[in-house]
Design a protein around this motif. Structure first.
Motif, mmCIF file in Angstrom:
data_model
loop_
_atom_site.group_PDB
_atom_site.id
_atom_site.type_symbol
_atom_site.label_atom_id
_atom_site.label_comp_id
_atom_site.label_asym_id
_atom_site.label_seq_id
_atom_site.Cartn_x
_atom_site.Cartn_y
_atom_site.Cartn_z
ATOM 1 N N ASP A 1 22.092 0.097 -70.630
ATOM 2 C CA ASP A 1 23.084 0.619 -71.561
ATOM 3 C C ASP A 1 23.887 -0.492 -72.211
ATOM 4 N N ARG A 2 24.443 -1.362 -71.408
ATOM 5 C CA ARG A 2 25.380 -2.361 -71.929
ATOM 6 C C ARG A 2 24.700 -3.463 -72.728
ATOM 7 N N ARG B 1 21.842 -3.103 -74.570
ATOM 8 C CA ARG B 1 20.918 -2.633 -75.605
ATOM 9 C C ARG B 1 21.288 -3.160 -76.994
ATOM 10 N N THR C 1 20.550 8.140 -66.014
ATOM 11 C CA THR C 1 21.251 8.662 -67.188
ATOM 12 C C THR C 1 22.747 8.776 -66.927
ATOM 13 N N PHE D 1 24.050 5.435 -67.035
ATOM 14 C CA PHE D 1 24.017 5.028 -68.451
ATOM 15 C C PHE D 1 25.254 5.551 -69.181
#
Length: 279
Positions: free
Chosen positions: A221-222, A224, A201, A204
């Motif tokens: 994260d990047r 998604r 997290t 993230f």
């Protein structure tokens, strides 16, 4: 030990661990970048949000998550074990309060909130993130160690060891510490899972890693935004993180099914040693 649970846990743990530890050796040199979120074109798992090969990023991205999580868990127990054992075995109430009450204050602050607050003051690197995650896990781990050790410390065997003049180290580590290995093993599996998700997290959110770093959490994260165009860039690293956490818990559960040595056997052993020492 449950063989099926152990085998499944070992498989789930070994796959991400092998990729994390050995993946960088097989990643090779970076190739030319292609269009973002594409499949095929010589890339087995497609490309990510900046056109890099997802397979190579998966091979490179596991080591930061695993190393930081394992280091943070080990550091948390390195502090929590002596604090919890001292709090459980001491007969001085003021010492117990001096050790445990500050930890209660830290326990009242949510872990992620504390990490975000610290991250606003300075930008921690991987080592700083490991220390920070360890710090937020010390209060809970110390309370669990103290609770488990306090139950063992109240048994007649511990009082017998004290009466026969055994050192504090032998009583705390040799007897009490050994007796609480089972609850600590159960807690370690759950704690490593929580630490992995906390580290993921933080990554993230961009804490402790660069925004374009080869990191499984950063990949989730990047990439998604292109999940429905190129899902492998998100699904593969996410599944590896989930497999590692599930595997750790299954291995701990399998280890905890072993037969426990009866407590009265230990008490009889202590009594026998005391009889041998009597003149």
């Amino acid at each position: 030990m449950a063989p099926g649970r152990f085998v499944l846990g070992a498989v789930l743990v070994c796959v991400p661990l092998v990729l994390a530890l050995c993946g960088p050796w097989f990643a090779g040199a970076p190739g030319p970048r292609a269009a973002s979120f594409t499949l095929g074109d010589g890339h087995l798992l497609g490309t990510d949000f900046v056109g890099r090969d997802v397979g190579r990023q998966v091979l490179l991205g596991g080591r930061p998550v695993v190393v930081v999580a394992v280091t943070a868990t080990a550091l948390a127990y390195l502090v929590a074990l002596p604090v919890g054992l001292i709090g459980a075995l001491t007969h001085r109430r003021w010492l117990e309060d001096a050790l445990m009450r500050p930890l209660d204050v830290l326990l009242a602050v949510p872990s992620l909130l504390m990490i975000l607050l610290v991250a606003t003051v300075f930008s921690p690197g991987p080592a700083g993130l490991a220390l920070l995650v360890a710090l937020v896990n010390v209060p809970d781990a110390a309370r669990i160690v103290r609770a488990a050790a306090a139950d063992v410390a109240a048994r007649p065997a511990v009082e017998a060891l004290r009466m026969q003049g055994e050192s504090w180290w032998r009583v705390a580590v040799g007897h009490v510490g050994r007796s609480i290995l089972r609850p600590l093993a159960a807690d370690a599996g759950v704690r490593l899972t929580g630490v992995l998700y906390l580290v993921a997290t933080a990554a993230f959110l961009g804490i402790g890693v660069a925004p374009d770093a080869a990191d499984w959490a950063v990949m989730v994260d990047r990439n998604r935004t292109g999940l429905f165009v190129q899902p492998w860039a998100v699904v593969v690293p996410a599944l590896l993180i989930v497999a590692l956490t599930m595997g750790c818990n299954l291995l701990c559960d399998a280890a905890l099914t072993r037969t426990r040595v009866p407590v009265h056997a230990d008490v009889r052993g202590v009594g026998t040693r005391m009889e041998e020492r009597r003149p």
